[in-house]
Design a protein around this motif. Structure first.
Motif, PDB file in Angstrom:
ATOM      1  N   SER A 112      98.544  60.699  32.128  1.00  0.00           N
ATOM      2  CA  SER A 112      98.884  61.633  33.196  1.00  0.00           C
ATOM      3  C   SER A 112     100.060  61.120  34.017  1.00  0.00           C
ATOM      4  O   SER A 112     100.983  61.873  34.347  1.00  0.00           O
ATOM      5  N   LEU A 113     100.038  59.836  34.328  1.00  0.00           N
ATOM      6  CA  LEU A 113     101.130  59.231  35.085  1.00  0.00           C
ATOM      7  C   LEU A 113     102.433  59.283  34.295  1.00  0.00           C
ATOM      8  O   LEU A 113     103.502  59.579  34.841  1.00  0.00           O
ATOM      9  N   ALA A 114     102.351  59.026  33.014  1.00  0.00           N
ATOM     10  CA  ALA A 114     103.544  59.038  32.171  1.00  0.00           C
ATOM     11  C   ALA A 114     104.119  60.449  32.025  1.00  0.00           C
ATOM     12  O   ALA A 114     105.336  60.616  31.920  1.00  0.00           O
ATOM     13  N   ARG A 115     103.271  61.472  32.015  1.00  0.00           N
ATOM     14  CA  ARG A 115     103.767  62.849  31.918  1.00  0.00           C
ATOM     15  C   ARG A 115     104.653  63.197  33.111  1.00  0.00           C
ATOM     16  O   ARG A 115     105.603  63.978  32.990  1.00  0.00           O
ATOM     17  N   ALA A 116     104.337  62.632  34.267  1.00  0.00           N
ATOM     18  CA  ALA A 116     105.096  62.928  35.480  1.00  0.00           C
ATOM     19  C   ALA A 116     106.246  61.955  35.724  1.00  0.00           C
ATOM     20  O   ALA A 116     107.169  62.262  36.492  1.00  0.00           O
ATOM     21  N   ASN A 117     106.187  60.799  35.086  1.00  0.00           N
ATOM     22  CA  ASN A 117     107.176  59.753  35.349  1.00  0.00           C
ATOM     23  C   ASN A 117     107.636  59.147  34.025  1.00  0.00           C
ATOM     24  O   ASN A 117     107.200  58.061  33.643  1.00  0.00           O
ATOM     25  N   VAL A 145     116.233  60.142  34.103  1.00  0.00           N
ATOM     26  CA  VAL A 145     115.767  60.483  35.446  1.00  0.00           C
ATOM     27  C   VAL A 145     114.328  60.985  35.371  1.00  0.00           C
ATOM     28  O   VAL A 145     114.078  62.117  34.928  1.00  0.00           O
ATOM     29  N   PRO A 146     113.350  60.198  35.766  1.00  0.00           N
ATOM     30  CA  PRO A 146     111.964  60.670  35.782  1.00  0.00           C
ATOM     31  C   PRO A 146     111.792  61.796  36.794  1.00  0.00           C
ATOM     32  O   PRO A 146     112.429  61.809  37.849  1.00  0.00           O
ATOM     33  N   ALA A 147     110.918  62.746  36.480  1.00  0.00           N
ATOM     34  CA  ALA A 147     110.723  63.899  37.357  1.00  0.00           C
ATOM     35  C   ALA A 147     109.984  63.527  38.641  1.00  0.00           C
ATOM     36  O   ALA A 147     110.200  64.129  39.685  1.00  0.00           O
ATOM     37  N   GLY A 148     109.087  62.556  38.564  1.00  0.00           N
ATOM     38  CA  GLY A 148     108.325  62.174  39.746  1.00  0.00           C
ATOM     39  C   GLY A 148     107.214  63.148  40.093  1.00  0.00           C
ATOM     40  O   GLY A 148     106.652  63.106  41.182  1.00  0.00           O
ATOM     41  N   GLY A 149     106.888  64.029  39.162  1.00  0.00           N
ATOM     42  CA  GLY A 149     105.825  65.000  39.387  1.00  0.00           C
ATOM     43  C   GLY A 149     105.590  65.808  38.131  1.00  0.00           C
ATOM     44  O   GLY A 149     106.398  65.758  37.197  1.00  0.00           O
ATOM     45  N   ALA A 150     104.502  66.569  38.113  1.00  0.00           N
ATOM     46  CA  ALA A 150     104.189  67.378  36.937  1.00  0.00           C
ATOM     47  C   ALA A 150     103.369  68.585  37.335  1.00  0.00           C
ATOM     48  O   ALA A 150     102.479  68.492  38.189  1.00  0.00           O
ATOM     49  N   ASP A 151     103.674  69.711  36.717  1.00  0.00           N
ATOM     50  CA  ASP A 151     102.857  70.908  36.839  1.00  0.00           C
ATOM     51  C   ASP A 151     101.561  70.688  36.073  1.00  0.00           C
ATOM     52  O   ASP A 151     101.531  69.984  35.068  1.00  0.00           O
ATOM     53  N   ILE A 152     100.471  71.301  36.536  1.00  0.00           N
ATOM     54  CA  ILE A 152      99.189  71.139  35.863  1.00  0.00           C
ATOM     55  C   ILE A 152      99.285  71.541  34.396  1.00  0.00           C
ATOM     56  O   ILE A 152      98.652  70.931  33.529  1.00  0.00           O
ATOM     57  N   CYS A 153     100.103  72.537  34.090  1.00  0.00           N
ATOM     58  CA  CYS A 153     100.219  72.974  32.700  1.00  0.00           C
ATOM     59  C   CYS A 153     101.064  72.028  31.862  1.00  0.00           C
ATOM     60  O   CYS A 153     101.124  72.178  30.632  1.00  0.00           O
ATOM     61  N   ASN A 154     101.719  71.063  32.493  1.00  0.00           N
ATOM     62  CA  ASN A 154     102.485  70.055  31.762  1.00  0.00           C
ATOM     63  C   ASN A 154     101.685  68.770  31.576  1.00  0.00           C
ATOM     64  O   ASN A 154     102.222  67.766  31.114  1.00  0.00           O
ATOM     65  N   VAL A 155     100.392  68.824  31.936  1.00  0.00           N
ATOM     66  CA  VAL A 155      99.500  67.680  31.698  1.00  0.00           C
ATOM     67  C   VAL A 155      98.279  68.200  30.927  1.00  0.00           C
ATOM     68  O   VAL A 155      97.141  68.149  31.407  1.00  0.00           O
ATOM     69  N   PRO A 156      98.504  68.724  29.725  1.00  0.00           N
ATOM     70  CA  PRO A 156      97.370  69.234  28.947  1.00  0.00           C
ATOM     71  C   PRO A 156      96.471  68.090  28.504  1.00  0.00           C
ATOM     72  O   PRO A 156      96.935  66.978  28.246  1.00  0.00           O
ATOM     73  N   VAL A 157      95.188  68.362  28.427  1.00  0.00           N
ATOM     74  CA  VAL A 157      94.236  67.343  27.971  1.00  0.00           C
ATOM     75  C   VAL A 157      94.435  67.133  26.470  1.00  0.00           C
ATOM     76  O   VAL A 157      94.337  68.079  25.694  1.00  0.00           O
ATOM     77  N   ALA A 200     122.577  40.505  29.714  1.00  0.00           N
ATOM     78  CA  ALA A 200     122.364  41.941  29.853  1.00  0.00           C
ATOM     79  C   ALA A 200     121.153  42.384  29.050  1.00  0.00           C
ATOM     80  O   ALA A 200     120.349  43.190  29.510  1.00  0.00           O
ATOM     81  N   ILE A 201     121.046  41.823  27.847  1.00  0.00           N
ATOM     82  CA  ILE A 201     119.902  42.181  27.012  1.00  0.00           C
ATOM     83  C   ILE A 201     118.605  41.689  27.630  1.00  0.00           C
ATOM     84  O   ILE A 201     117.601  42.387  27.680  1.00  0.00           O
ATOM     85  N   ALA A 202     118.639  40.496  28.156  1.00  0.00           N
ATOM     86  CA  ALA A 202     117.432  39.909  28.719  1.00  0.00           C
ATOM     87  C   ALA A 202     116.970  40.642  29.970  1.00  0.00           C
ATOM     88  O   ALA A 202     115.777  40.736  30.242  1.00  0.00           O
ATOM     89  N   SER A 203     117.934  41.184  30.764  1.00  0.00           N
ATOM     90  CA  SER A 203     117.573  41.811  32.019  1.00  0.00           C
ATOM     91  C   SER A 203     117.294  43.300  31.898  1.00  0.00           C
ATOM     92  O   SER A 203     116.857  43.927  32.845  1.00  0.00           O
ATOM     93  N   ALA A 204     117.592  43.885  30.724  1.00  0.00           N
ATOM     94  CA  ALA A 204     117.347  45.312  30.539  1.00  0.00           C
ATOM     95  C   ALA A 204     115.847  45.588  30.578  1.00  0.00           C
ATOM     96  O   ALA A 204     115.072  44.897  29.921  1.00  0.00           O
ATOM     97  N   PRO A 205     115.410  46.575  31.375  1.00  0.00           N
ATOM     98  CA  PRO A 205     113.965  46.862  31.450  1.00  0.00           C
ATOM     99  C   PRO A 205     113.439  47.391  30.121  1.00  0.00           C
ATOM    100  O   PRO A 205     114.118  48.153  29.435  1.00  0.00           O
ATOM    101  N   GLU A 206     112.258  46.958  29.783  1.00  0.00           N
ATOM    102  CA  GLU A 206     111.650  47.416  28.542  1.00  0.00           C
ATOM    103  C   GLU A 206     111.173  48.855  28.718  1.00  0.00           C
ATOM    104  O   GLU A 206     110.598  49.204  29.758  1.00  0.00           O
ATOM    105  N   ALA A 207     111.455  49.700  27.742  1.00  0.00           N
ATOM    106  CA  ALA A 207     111.054  51.098  27.822  1.00  0.00           C
ATOM    107  C   ALA A 207     109.538  51.210  27.898  1.00  0.00           C
ATOM    108  O   ALA A 207     108.816  50.529  27.171  1.00  0.00           O
ATOM    109  N   ALA A 208     109.070  52.057  28.796  1.00  0.00           N
ATOM    110  CA  ALA A 208     107.636  52.280  28.930  1.00  0.00           C
ATOM    111  C   ALA A 208     107.151  53.153  27.784  1.00  0.00           C
ATOM    112  O   ALA A 208     107.920  53.924  27.211  1.00  0.00           O
ATOM    113  N   PRO A 209     105.882  53.074  27.440  1.00  0.00           N
ATOM    114  CA  PRO A 209     105.365  53.921  26.360  1.00  0.00           C
ATOM    115  C   PRO A 209     105.408  55.397  26.758  1.00  0.00           C
ATOM    116  O   PRO A 209     105.238  55.745  27.926  1.00  0.00           O
ATOM    117  N   SER A 210     105.632  56.244  25.771  1.00  0.00           N
ATOM    118  CA  SER A 210     105.642  57.687  26.006  1.00  0.00           C
ATOM    119  C   SER A 210     104.207  58.187  26.120  1.00  0.00           C
ATOM    120  O   SER A 210     103.260  57.495  25.715  1.00  0.00           O
TER     121      SER A 210
END
Length: 291
Positions: A254-259, A267-279, A13-23
Motif C-alpha cells: 500500500s505504501l509503495a502504491r502511493a510512493n 517523482v513519487p505521487a505521495g498519495g493514492a486513490d482507493i481505487c489505485n490500491v486494489p487488494v 557516484a555508484i556507491a552513493s546512488a540510492p538503491e531502487a525500492a521494490p515495486s
C-alpha cells in the motif's frame, strides 16, 4: 592518466546512488504464504461466454445481503444461462442480463431497501489510508475489500472491476438480474446510489475488450451484436487467495502504491486513490495443490 583521475569519482557516484525500492508487484510476489488467505468457494462464480472465455467473480457477503442472496438464487436457477452482454459503454460499464426482459425470475427474490447500499463500519476491521478522498470522509480496506466511509456507515466504491446491480428510478433498487462491471475510470459518483455486490477477480479482459455499443448509454442496437452467456455457475475450478490487509506485506504494498521509488519513477505521487490500491489476488491451481 584520465581513467585514474575519474575512476574514483565514478565509483563514488555508484556507491552513493540510492538503491531502487521494490515495486508493488515485487512486494506482492515476495509475500510469504502466511500473508495470503483463501477466498471461500461459496463466494465465487464463473461466467462462461459463448466464445469460451471465463470470467471469475467474487461476491461480497459482508455488503448488500439482500442483493447477494438474490444473485445466489438466480445462479441456482440458471437464470443467466442463455442471456447476454447487452451494454458496453466506453470508460464506464459492461452490463448483462435478459435483453428481452421476458425470462421468468426464480421465486423468492427479495426486495432490497436502499439501506442495502451501505452497512455499519464496525466489524469490518477497517484500516484507513492516510490520504484525502473527494467522495468520502475516509477510505481504506476491510476484510479484503476497498471501503469508503463517513465514519459510521461503510460502502464499496465503484473501482475498476467492481460489480453493481442495475436498477430503475428510486425507490427501485434492482433485483440482481441486471448486473454491471466498471470497465474504466472509477465512476465514484455512483457510490451509495447502486448496490455493489462483488468484483471480477480474473478474466475481465473478456468483457472490457468487447465492441462498444452504438446505442444510447452504450447499449447494443441489434441482437446479433450481443455476446451470449453460456452459463454463470457457483464456485470456481481454481483456488483463489487475496493478500491479507493486516499483513506487513500489504502495508508495504500500500505504501509503495502511493510512493513509487522503484527504478522507473522520478517523482513519487505521495498519495493514492482507493481505487489505485486494489487488494492483490492470486490463483492457485487446484490440480497443483496450491502453494
Amino acid at each position: 592518466m584520465t581513467k585514474y583521475v575519474f575512476a574514483p569519482f565514478a565509483l563514488l557516484a555508484i556507491a552513493s546512488a540510492p538503491e531502487a525500492a521494490p515495486s508493488p508487484a515485487e512486494i506482492v510476489s515476495s509475500a510469504p504464504a502466511t500473508a495470503w488467505q483463501d477466498i471461500a468457494q461459496e463466494d465465487l462464480l464463473e461466467m462462461t461466454l459463448a466464445n469460451g472465455s471465463v470470467v471469475t467473480i467474487q461476491l461480497v457477503h459482508e455488503f448488500a445481503p439482500v442483493h447477494v442472496a438474490n444473485i445466489r438464487k438466480l445462479v441456482a436457477a440458471h437464470f443467466w444461462d442463455g442471456t447476454s452482454i447487452n451494454r458496453v459503454q466506453e470508460n464506464y460499464v459492461v452490463q448483462w442480463g435478459d435483453a428481452t426482459e421476458k425470462k421468468a425470475l426464480p421465486a423468492g427474490l427479495g426486495t432490497a431497501p436502499a439501506s442495502d447500499y451501505v452497512r455499519p463500519l464496525n466489524g469490518l476491521g477497517f484500516l484507513p489510508l492516510p490520504y484525502p478522498d473527494p467522495y468520502a470522509r475516509r477510505v481504506g480496506h476491510g476484510h479484503g475489500w476497498p471501503i469508503a466511509t463517513d465514519g459510521k456507515q461503510a460502502w464499496l466504491p465503484h473501482c475498476f472491476g467492481m460489480i453493481g446491480v442495475g436498477r430503475n428510478l428510486a425507490p427501485d433498487t434492482g433485483n440482481g438480474a441486471e448486473l454491471y462491471v466498471v470497465n474504466g475510470h472509477a465512476p465514484r459518483h455512483l457510490d451509495r446510489n447502486l448496490a455493489v455486490v462483488g468484483r471480477v477477480i480474473d478474466g475481465i479482459s473478456a468483457l472490457t475488450t468487447l465492441p462498444r455499443g452504438t446505442g444510447a448509454l452504450g447499449f447494443y442496437e441489434k441482437p446479433e451484436e450481443r455476446t451470449f452467456i453460456t452459463s454463470i455457475k457457483a464456485g470456481s475450478r481454481d483456488r483463489w487467495q487475496n493478500l491479507r490487509i493486516e499483513s506487513p506485506s500489504f502495508a508495504a504494498y500500500s505504501l509503495a502504491r502511493a510512493n513509487r521509488h522503484d527504478a522507473f519513477f522520478n517523482v513519487p505521487a505521495g498519495g493514492a486513490d482507493i481505487c489505485n490500491v486494489p487488494v492483490p489476488i492470486r490463483k492457485l491451481s487446484v490440480q497443483a495443490g496450491g502453494q
